[in-house]
Design an enzyme around this catalytic site. Structure first.
Site, PDB file in Angstrom:
ATOM      1  N   ASP A 158     -15.536 -25.988   2.008  1.00  0.00           N
ATOM      2  CA  ASP A 158     -14.672 -26.783   2.895  1.00  0.00           C
ATOM      3  C   ASP A 158     -13.689 -25.845   3.595  1.00  0.00           C
ATOM      4  OD1 ASP A 158     -13.666 -28.991   4.171  1.00  0.00           O
ATOM      5  OD2 ASP A 158     -13.030 -30.034   2.350  1.00  0.00           O
TER       6      ASP A 158
ATOM      7  N   HIS B 265     -22.013 -35.754   8.506  1.00  0.00           N
ATOM      8  CA  HIS B 265     -20.559 -35.904   8.407  1.00  0.00           C
ATOM      9  C   HIS B 265     -19.797 -35.056   9.434  1.00  0.00           C
ATOM     10  CE1 HIS B 265     -16.552 -36.295   6.801  1.00  0.00           C
ATOM     11  NE2 HIS B 265     -16.500 -35.022   6.421  1.00  0.00           N
TER      12      HIS B 265
HETATM   13 FE1  N7H Z   1     -14.780 -34.037   5.881  1.00  0.00          FE
HETATM   14  N1  N7H Z   1     -17.785 -32.958   2.289  1.00  0.00           N
HETATM   15  O1  N7H Z   1     -17.755 -32.262   1.332  1.00  0.00           O
HETATM   16  O2  N7H Z   1     -18.790 -33.596   2.563  1.00  0.00           O
HETATM   17  N2  N7H Z   1     -15.875 -32.388   5.420  1.00  0.00           N
HETATM   18  N3  N7H Z   1     -14.950 -34.699   3.971  1.00  0.00           N
HETATM   19  N4  N7H Z   1     -13.528 -35.618   6.294  1.00  0.00           N
HETATM   20  N5  N7H Z   1     -14.476 -33.349   7.748  1.00  0.00           N
HETATM   21  C1  N7H Z   1     -16.088 -31.335   6.255  1.00  0.00           C
HETATM   22  O3  N7H Z   1     -16.345 -27.824   8.505  1.00  0.00           O
HETATM   23  C2  N7H Z   1     -15.771 -34.184   2.977  1.00  0.00           C
HETATM   24  C3  N7H Z   1     -13.108 -36.568   5.429  1.00  0.00           C
HETATM   25  C4  N7H Z   1     -13.779 -33.990   8.765  1.00  0.00           C
HETATM   26  O4  N7H Z   1     -15.004 -29.416  12.905  1.00  0.00           O
HETATM   27  C5  N7H Z   1     -16.910 -30.354   5.604  1.00  0.00           C
HETATM   28  O5  N7H Z   1     -14.530 -27.243   7.413  1.00  0.00           O
HETATM   29  C6  N7H Z   1     -15.609 -34.977   1.773  1.00  0.00           C
HETATM   30  C7  N7H Z   1     -12.344 -37.579   6.110  1.00  0.00           C
HETATM   31  C8  N7H Z   1     -13.762 -33.149   9.946  1.00  0.00           C
HETATM   32  O6  N7H Z   1     -17.169 -29.599  12.741  1.00  0.00           O
HETATM   33  C9  N7H Z   1     -17.197 -30.847   4.360  1.00  0.00           C
HETATM   34  C10 N7H Z   1     -14.675 -35.939   2.074  1.00  0.00           C
HETATM   35  C11 N7H Z   1     -12.320 -37.197   7.434  1.00  0.00           C
HETATM   36  C12 N7H Z   1     -14.455 -32.001   9.615  1.00  0.00           C
HETATM   37  C13 N7H Z   1     -16.562 -32.156   4.243  1.00  0.00           C
HETATM   38  C14 N7H Z   1     -14.274 -35.757   3.436  1.00  0.00           C
HETATM   39  C15 N7H Z   1     -13.047 -35.956   7.530  1.00  0.00           C
HETATM   40  C16 N7H Z   1     -14.884 -32.153   8.229  1.00  0.00           C
HETATM   41  C17 N7H Z   1     -17.394 -29.018   6.187  1.00  0.00           C
HETATM   42  C18 N7H Z   1     -14.113 -37.037   1.212  1.00  0.00           C
HETATM   43  C19 N7H Z   1     -11.671 -37.894   8.610  1.00  0.00           C
HETATM   44  C20 N7H Z   1     -14.701 -30.791  10.520  1.00  0.00           C
HETATM   45  C21 N7H Z   1     -16.333 -27.962   6.139  1.00  0.00           C
HETATM   46  C22 N7H Z   1     -14.124 -37.018  -0.099  1.00  0.00           C
HETATM   47  C23 N7H Z   1     -11.538 -39.193   8.720  1.00  0.00           C
HETATM   48  C24 N7H Z   1     -15.845 -31.053  11.480  1.00  0.00           C
HETATM   49  C25 N7H Z   1     -15.693 -27.656   7.462  1.00  0.00           C
HETATM   50  C26 N7H Z   1     -16.014 -29.911  12.446  1.00  0.00           C
HETATM   51  C27 N7H Z   1     -15.612 -31.188   7.536  1.00  0.00           C
HETATM   52  C28 N7H Z   1     -16.655 -33.074   3.183  1.00  0.00           C
HETATM   53  C29 N7H Z   1     -13.369 -36.564   4.073  1.00  0.00           C
HETATM   54  C30 N7H Z   1     -13.212 -35.231   8.689  1.00  0.00           C
HETATM   55  C31 N7H Z   1     -18.036 -30.098   3.334  1.00  0.00           C
HETATM   56  C32 N7H Z   1     -16.312 -34.811   0.445  1.00  0.00           C
HETATM   57  C33 N7H Z   1     -11.728 -38.829   5.472  1.00  0.00           C
HETATM   58  C34 N7H Z   1     -13.080 -33.479  11.266  1.00  0.00           C
END
Ligand code: N7H
Length: 450
Positions: A168, A308
């Site tokens: 992350d 996601h």
């Molecule tokens: Fe996410 N995951 O492990 O699946 N998220 N996220 N997120 N997320 C991202 O690119 C995760 C949540 C965003 O710029 C990564 O830095 C999990 C919420 C956004 O291309 C991973 C949860 C919201 C991005 C996860 C969770 C977002 C992002 C890749 C909850 C907004 C960047 C790492 C438990 C409402 C997208 C990275 C981009 C990336 C996970 C929550 C949003 C691995 C497990 C609630 C904007």
């Protein structure tokens, strides 16, 4: 340039420590609290300048933010210009798709009794606790603790990875004029994150709100054994893939990145750890490449439209340059909470201990930032195309069945219902949260503590 010594450190660059405590409090005596805020807390508030230099970084970094009821308790009558902040998160839980807030939310989040949150970040829990003890003794009975959540990076090689196992903290927007963007990084107007800066969509805020930001906090439980079981049971089938590789590919396509952080768009069939670890390459893609057509709903062989990271940042899907096609960016600064999966949980495929993500997202407008990403994109099966389906990681429909398309390699429009055995499964369950305002240091000195 930005006045970095006036902006709380967590907002633009994150406190980036292995331990972080979220200490939620209510104000019992506003007069006492204000006096102590000024004399005891303000000197400890860590600015962006301090975080940027290891030489002046404190052992334990501290930030503080207030809910609407907290500001009201402090006698602030001006409207910050964000209706969702003003209402608080609980009143809007339904818009976020949370299933059963009455039972799933931590009871302390249900309502508006939290007035503020103190964020304490350090290398060790002992440091955090020492810092908390001295703050508590300074604040005395002017506040009471409502709830707290201890966040911690995962151990060993999993450090930096969230509980499902994926790296992350790779992609956050760069703020114009402050950060030099890495290849593929979104560049956003300062005002998309900080109030009263260039590009802030609201022009009627009080002057003292300048350089503050809204903090959307969420305690998001992750059902890790259930998620793993789903991957094991539903491997993507392709001639070149073993069953295990098919399960790994399914998880990677649900997220849009492999566990190493490598984007599936650049490495569609197997993980590529060297790519995942390279900040000059691991974010350098737009989903639009020769031979790819973002307006063709079937063209998702390299990355599902529902993945996601594609749902929450569609990049070229909305047109380029991104800064002109979307003002829906947040700066994320969350940290995992809860222990590693136990053998008993893994062998029963059942979560017994609460773990997940202490989610933190900063923006100048909650309705265009966090809430938009969750409600209008992740939860919306018709975004970005009519058949895209839900974000399989965070998409939520208040417990209703979640259908997602694009996971299959060969049949782009086939739909998968996310289930485990007979059970419908949300792999991420909201345990609630609150909206806060993280003010500038000068606003704390001149407005909130007087
Ligand atoms: Fe996410 N995951 O492990 O699946 N998220 N996220 N997120 N997320 C991202 O690119 C995760 C949540 C965003 O710029 C990564 O830095 C999990 C919420 C956004 O291309 C991973 C949860 C919201 C991005 C996860 C969770 C977002 C992002 C890749 C909850 C907004 C960047 C790492 C438990 C409402 C997208 C990275 C981009 C990336 C996970 C929550 C949003 C691995 C497990 C609630 C904007």
């Amino acid at each position: 340039g930005l006045n970095l010594s006036d902006i709380q450190g967590d907002i633009l660059i994150g406190m980036r420590k292995n331990k972080e405590l979220f200490y939620f409090f209510s104000i019992a005596n506003a007069t006492d609290f204000k006096a102590k805020l000024r004399t005891d807390i303000l000197p400890l508030v860590t600015s962006t300048t301090q975080l940027l230099s290891t030489a002046v970084q404190p052992t334990t970094a501290l930030n503080i933010a207030f809910s609407q009821t907290g500001l009201t308790t402090l006698g602030i009558t001006e409207d910050l210009g964000d209706p969702l902040f003003a209402q608080g998160q609980f009143q809007n839980a339904a818009l976020l798709g949370d299933s059963n807030p009455a039972t799933n939310w931590e009871s302390q989040f249900a309502g508006t009794s939290i007035h503020g949150v103190i964020l304490l970040a350090s290398d060790t829990v002992d440091n955090v606790n020492a810092s908390l003890a001295s703050i508590q003794s300074a604040l005395g009975s002017s506040i009471t603790e409502v709830y707290s959540l201890q966040g911690a990076a995962r151990p060993g090689a999993e450090q930096g990875h969230e509980h499902f196992g994926y790296l992350d903290g790779i992609s956050n927007p760069a703020v114009q004029g402050f950060q030099t963007p890495l290849p593929g990084q979104a560049v956003v107007a300062t005002g998309e994150i900080l109030l009263n800066e260039t590009g802030d969509s609201v022009t009627t805020r009080p002057a003292w709100a300048k350089d503050g930001s809204f903090l959307a906090f969420r305690q998001l439980q992750q059902l890790v054994p259930e998620f793993n079981k789903f991957l094991t049971d539903n491997p993507i089938r392709a001639p070149a893939l073993t069953r295990q590789q098919g399960s790994d590919l399914l998880g990677a396509r649900m997220i849009g990145r492999w566990k190493s952080g490598a984007p599936v768009f650049l490495s569609p069939l197997v993980d590529n750890p060297a790519l995942g670890a390279d900040p000059t390459r691991n974010n350098n893609f737009t989903y639009a490449a020769p031979g790819q057509n973002v307006s063709d709903p079937t063209d998702q062989e390299k990355c599902p439209f529902s993945a996601h990271i594609r749902k929450t940042r569609p990049r070229a899907d909305l047109g380029l340059p991104e800064s002109q096609s979307s003002n829906h960016h947040i700066v994320r600064g969350g940290i995992p909470y809860g222990p590693e999966v136990t053998t008993a949980e893994a062998s029963s495929n059942t979560t017994q201990i609460d773990r997940g993500l202490a989610f933190v997202g900063y923006q100048s407008n909650i309705g265009k930032g966090f809430q938009f990403l969750q409600k209008t994109w992740a939860n919306n099966p018709k975004f970005v195309h009519p058949d895209t389906g839900i974000d399989p990681i965070i998409g939520a429909l208040a417990g209703a069945p979640r259908n997602v398309s694009g996971l299959d390699l060969t049949n782009a429009l086939s739909t998968t219902t996310l289930t485990m055995g007979e059970m419908r499964t949300d792999f991420v369950v909201s345990r609630g949260g609150e909206y806060f305002f993280s003010p500038s240091l000068s606003a704390i000195a001149n407005t909130l503590s007087v």
